[in-house]
Each structure stands twice: as structure tokens, then as C-alpha cells.
Write an enzyme that holds these catalytic residues in place. Sequence first.
Site, PDB file in Angstrom:
ATOM      1  N   GLU A  86       0.771  -1.196   0.044  1.00 18.08           N
ATOM      2  CA  GLU A  86       0.032  -0.129   0.115  1.00 18.08           C
ATOM      3  C   GLU A  86       0.991   1.273  -0.096  1.00 18.08           C
ATOM      4  O   GLU A  86       0.457   2.237  -0.658  1.00 18.08           O
ATOM      5  CB  GLU A  86      -0.890  -0.012   1.132  1.00 18.08           C
ATOM      6  CG  GLU A  86      -2.031  -1.226   1.098  1.00 18.08           C
ATOM      7  CD  GLU A  86      -3.040  -0.885   0.168  1.00 18.08           C
ATOM      8  OE1 GLU A  86      -3.583   0.448  -0.108  1.00 18.08           O
ATOM      9  OE2 GLU A  86      -3.235  -1.864  -0.723  1.00 18.08           O
ATOM     10  N   SER A 461     -51.727 -29.583  37.379  1.00 19.44           N
ATOM     11  CA  SER A 461     -51.534 -29.741  38.850  1.00 19.44           C
ATOM     12  C   SER A 461     -50.146 -29.107  39.467  1.00 19.44           C
ATOM     13  O   SER A 461     -49.862 -29.250  40.563  1.00 19.44           O
ATOM     14  CB  SER A 461     -51.691 -31.469  39.062  1.00 19.44           C
ATOM     15  OG  SER A 461     -52.921 -31.806  38.782  1.00 19.44           O
TER      16      SER A 461
END
Length: 821
Positions: A86, A461
Site C-alpha cells: 500500500e 397440577s
Amino acid sequence: MRLLRFFGWTFVAIFSGLLLGLSGAFLYLSPSLPSAESLRTIQLQIPLRIYSSDDKLIAEFGEMRRTPIRYADIPPDFIHALLTAEDDNFANHYGVDLVSLMRAATQLLSSGHIQTGGSTITMQVAKNFFLTSERSFSRKANEILLALQIEQELSKEEILELYVNKIYLGNRAYGIEAAAQVYYGKPIRELSLAQMAMIAGLPKAPSRFNPLANPARSKERRDWILGRMYKLGYIDEARYQQALAEPADASYHVPTPELNAPYIAEMARAELVGRYGSDAYTEGFRVTTTTPSDLQEAASTAVRQGLLDYDRRHGYRGPETHLSGSDRNVWLDELNKRRTIGGLEPAVVTRVEGSGIQVLTRGGDEKRVSWESMSWARSFINSDSQGPRPQHPGQVVKTGDLIRVLRQEDGSLVFSQVPAAQSALVSLDPRSGAIRALVGGFAFEQSNYNRAAQAKRQPGSSFKPFIYSAALDRGFTAASLINDAPIVFVDPYLDTVWRPKNDTNTFLGPIRMREALYKSRNMVSIRLLQSAGIDYTLNYIGRFGFDRQDLPRNLSLALGTANLTPLEIAGGWSTFANGGYRIQPYLIERIEDRTGKLLYQANPPRAPEEQPTPVAATGGQATTGDSAPGAAGSAILGDAKPAPANPSPEAPAPIAAERIVDARTTYIMTSMLQDVIKRGTARRALEMGRSDLAGKTGTTNESKDSWFSGYNADYVTTVWAGFDQPDSLGSHEYGNTVALPIWMSFMGTALKDKPPHLQAEPEGLLTLRINPSSGRIASPGTPGAFFELFKNEDPPPMAREEDSTSQGSLAKEAAPPIDLF
């Protein structure tokens, strides 16, 4: 001389014109430029990460995959590769490389369009952080000016660190550390020289040089970078040749969770978004949950295996689809459209043999499935009926059927199908409310609906202990006789008649409360509610944290017709396990920011470790007042009470949980619920070989819901199973056949190698020998007499003379309900 003076003045004029032009541009553009100093405090977007209590990654949320890395942690080889690709003059220029700019200008003049921008790394930092990607001269001028400022404010190391953490490198990877994980599944420091060069080649064009999309072109750029590194002296010839010879081995590595807990992850994500909005996805929050990985894995395994076992009992519903023809590529395309669900992989039957079948998997491999794993597959007719047992594979499948298979640890495949029923499990620490495990369904890929926290179903229950607890605090005792006999209710306004019944359509007459609970007698529950009073009972049950709107204001409440989630049920049951304190379930233990600073530390109300002297009972009721349901904060994050003023987030002041039930009541309830396991509807749990388990099954009308809630002092766990659209699980399916095995599987793992642990016996209790037929204190020589627990103020009356001579049916089947000594 005149010619020399002409050229001299011309040069001065041009130079002055350029100088004036640049000065004017600077004066014009500089006021609108951001400060380069702000780069020191800029915040990069980092995803939200959710972890288990033992620091295993559960999930990551966010558009950008990014893990910032410090300059000191960047390998020198990568720095050299990046600068080579770069900006090889990065160390020498002051933000702008005039040679690169002139080269870019020449290309523009010769070709008529922009080919390269001549940008340095500093200029790219300026563009990435402050500017757009627009191609214009004004944007380039701003970029140059910003680059010059950045070079004055920041060091080269700081600039490079910003650059490598910001750049986009394809496949949602932002920054080099994320790219290393995405393409190679390793941190950047563990990559080879060739792999680093591959990543260094991506910033120029992440799509064009992507090693996944364009492997040939990416390798060509990698080799060019390696050649440049060799020419510039960064590597010697031996390393250069070795890197060149290395194959391009990049592949897509999705960040895989270390712990599969998607329902936990989604609950945590929703809470973070509720707190921080969209910033939750970008601010790098690290969230630690209360769930340890081993318990969560045990819960997931228990739910999946329990549903598979239930599903196989009811037969094979046939293939998901049938693929005509024999084109292998068509079959593979169809398989790739199907996701693996709860570990069940899609497969296509390619051949049917006498000893099994051959199937094609998504990987393109053909595998064998043995007949032994298919013999269960009777054809499904309905929840109560199946076809005849198959005698060979051809009676189950045919070539082209798309089926599901389960891969075993040794790689072999087992015939299966995706269950139609669903289940949920939630386990809490009863002292703090910390969620230790939570599963919201068979598989998150199949349905995101969290049945543990969102599905309101009738608990049947398994709700009765709340009714019994209210009765105990109303003056009843475990030895109180209640008539288990038919009862009819008539509504004169609606002209309707309600005739509740027991599950077996039988009635036992007068029966002790303890026995009625472990035998789950509906008539007794109704009469207890009727005697205690609906308003009293609703207020009492409201203390457990239930929303009054979910509780019906009629006698059907005794049969569990409230609409509650498994998480709410587990939270309520925690009071029985912790000795009478109300807790609030919570999931988030702490939240840290991107720097590790603690933002939130859970500080839930906690029950004390040791039981204090119980509250004095007044008229059979706990002395604490009713607490409004819903008073606690967020079900996941909020504390049930506000923290003290100015607490330190590092060490918040502890909060004592509110006592809502007499400790003696919860102790008696626990002993009664232990009998449900010792001699009641949950006897199957005796297989676990533990003496400290208490719980209750629950089955609603037509077996549409199967429940089991149970606990010791370490964990309280609730399991629900049923269909999303309520339908019968089968006339022979109950709480003890579907939900209880799942509970046993999980609790067996959770309690492995743990000593027995139950609530300590509080003061203020009596242990008296009673007559099983009358519930009164037994006279000497009474056959079948046994010990029972009572509060000091609620002893039973003395025996009558007729009690010792007339024992009735209760005496015949009496057995010590609890081993007190």
C-alpha cells in the site's frame, strides 16, 4: 539574458500562482475540516458479544465483524507486507507522497479517467474516518489537507494502528484481526507469511482480490507482494521461496459460538437493545450471563432427547418431501436449501436394502443408515394410534425421500425426524434467581419463539403447591382431612353446570392433605381453595410474583387453569426451595464496555444462606404483607429492589430478598412434595437415587400440556412439553412420561457429585405421631400411626376413643409419608 529572465519570471509566476492557489484552497477548505486530534478518541464499531458465566462465547451481534488490535500486537511481517502493498514510502513522507500523486495525475491526463488515487496510508485514514468515497478533486484536496494535519498530530504507529483496525477486507470483516479469523480461523499473530501477504493484498480491492471469490487473482497479488518484500529486503530468499510454495488455503470461517445457547443469546440481545438502542450492536459491549456452559449443554441435550423419545413413541410421519428423478445435482441443490435442525441433518434416500438404506448428505457423501435405527418407525395415524411395526426398510422409505438423520459421535447416521411437539426448560438458582439454564424449544433454527419465557400455558397440577401453601398458612395442616368426593357447581346466570373430576374418575372420600397432594386429587384442591377463600388465595399467590391478570378468579384456579410461562412457574417455585423468599429471575450478570470497564453488575435480592428464625404466624398467615405482582424490574436485568444510593459498580451493596412465606410452611411443603417423588405421580425420579428432591407433575385436560417442576436447595427446574397449537400429546402421556424424563436428565447432570441439600429445618415445628384415618394425635398402640410435621400453633387435636378402634381404608394403605428420623 532576456530569454533567461523570461523563463525565470515565468517560473516565479507559476510558482507564485500555485502557492497562492494552494493557500487559497487551504483557507477555503480548512474551516470545514475536522480536527485530526479527534482520531485519538474515535470509537470503531465493535459487535455485541454474549458470553456464558465461564467465559464461553454464545453469540455475536453486529453488522461489522471487528476485533481491534494494538500496534504492538501486529506481527512485523504483516507490517512489511502491508507497507509493501500500500505505501512503501510510509516511513519517510509527511502524509502525502508527491511521486505517487504525480503518477496518478499522469495516468489521469493520459487515459482521461482516474486509475489510481495516489493515496498514502495516512490519506486513506483521512478518507476512511472523515470523508466519503466520492471521486472528486475537492474530496482529494480535503484528503491531502487532512493527511498533513494527521501526520502533525499522530505518530506513524498510531496512524498505522487506526488503518489496520478500520479497513474493510471483505466478508463483513473490518480490520486485520477480523479478516484473519474470517479467512483462516486464527488470530493474525498465528498466520504464516503467505497468509499475511494474502490479507495485505485485500485493502486495494476487497472483492477483486478476495481469496474466496477469486482465489487465482488473490494468489497472484499475494505472490507479487511476496516478491516486493524480497526485493525490498524484508525477507530472505529461503522465506520467499517457502511462502511462494505454500498453497492458497483460505476458507470461510464463520465465528462459531463456543456454546450453543441461542435462546439465551436472544434474551440478552433484546435486553441490551432495550437499554442502549442501536448502539448495542456497535459499541463493543461484552455481556456475561448467569448461565454456565455445562448446565446449558445438559439442558439442550435433555430437551432434544426427551422430544425425540416422545416423537418415536408416536410413529413416523413420513418424509419431508419426495424428490422425483435421480439427478444427484438436483438432490444436492434441494439438500443445500434445508438447514440442520437440532442436530438433525437432511438427507435423500438413494438406495433401499434389506439391512438398511443409503442416503446422500449435503456434503455429497453417501452414508449407510442401519435398519436397527429405523425399526421404531411405525406409521403415525394420530397421537393415540400408529400403524403396524415395519418389517423391513422398504415399508418406511423409498428412493428419493428427503428424511432426517442424526450423526453419532463415531460418524454413523441414525434414522430420525424433526419432532412435532415442543418443550421448554428453565433452571434457576433459588437463592438469587440467576438463570442457570434455559431452552426455549427443540431448535432455534426451527423456531425463534422462546417458549420458556413467552409461552403462557396452563400449568395443571404443577400449580397445586401454591394452593396448598396458602391453605397451610390459613390454618390447615398436612394431616388435615379433606373430602375427596364429587362436587357440582351451578351458575344460575349462565345456566351452566361444572362437574370437576379426578383424573381417574375415582373418589377416595376423606383424605389427608399430604396424601391428596402426592396423589394429585383435584377435588381436594378445589375444596382447599373454597375453604381458604378465592380473594385470600389470589392475594397470597400474588406474592410469588404472578400477574393477577393471569390468575382466574374462580375455583378452576385450583386445577392450574392460570396462564403462565415456565420462567414464571420456576420463579414462583423458588420460594419453596429457598425457605420462603421472593426472588426475581435474571440473566445478565455484568456488562463491560470495549475497554473492559464495568458498566453494570447484577445485584438481585438474595435469600440468606442460613435460615433465620421464622416469622411468627398470625392467624395462620405469614406476617409479611402482600406484595404487588410485577413490582420487580426487568425480568432479565432489573433488580427486584432499587440499589442503595451511589453504589460502587465494582461491589454493589447486597440486597436482602423479601420474605413472603413462613419458613415453616415451605419446609412442610417441601416434605409433602418429596412424597410426590417417593410414592406419588413422580416415583420415576427415584431412579436418580437422591433423597433431596421435591417436585410435582402437571397434566392439563386431554394431555395438552405436560409439566414437571422440582428442586433441591441448589436448583429449581421447570419443564413444559406440548404442541405450539394446543393438541393432545396422547391419552397415555402425562407429566411423568414427557416432562419428568427431561427434568431427570438435566437435574441428574446438574446434581452429579453434589451432596444432598435441602432447606434447613426452621424453629417452631412439632413432630407428632398421628392417626392415619383421623389426622389426630395417635393414642398409644394405634396401628399404622406415623409422624407428621406441624407448626407450633397448629397441633392436631387429641385422639378420640373411636379413632383407635375404627381405622378405615386410610389405615390399611397408610405408609410413613416422610422419613423424619
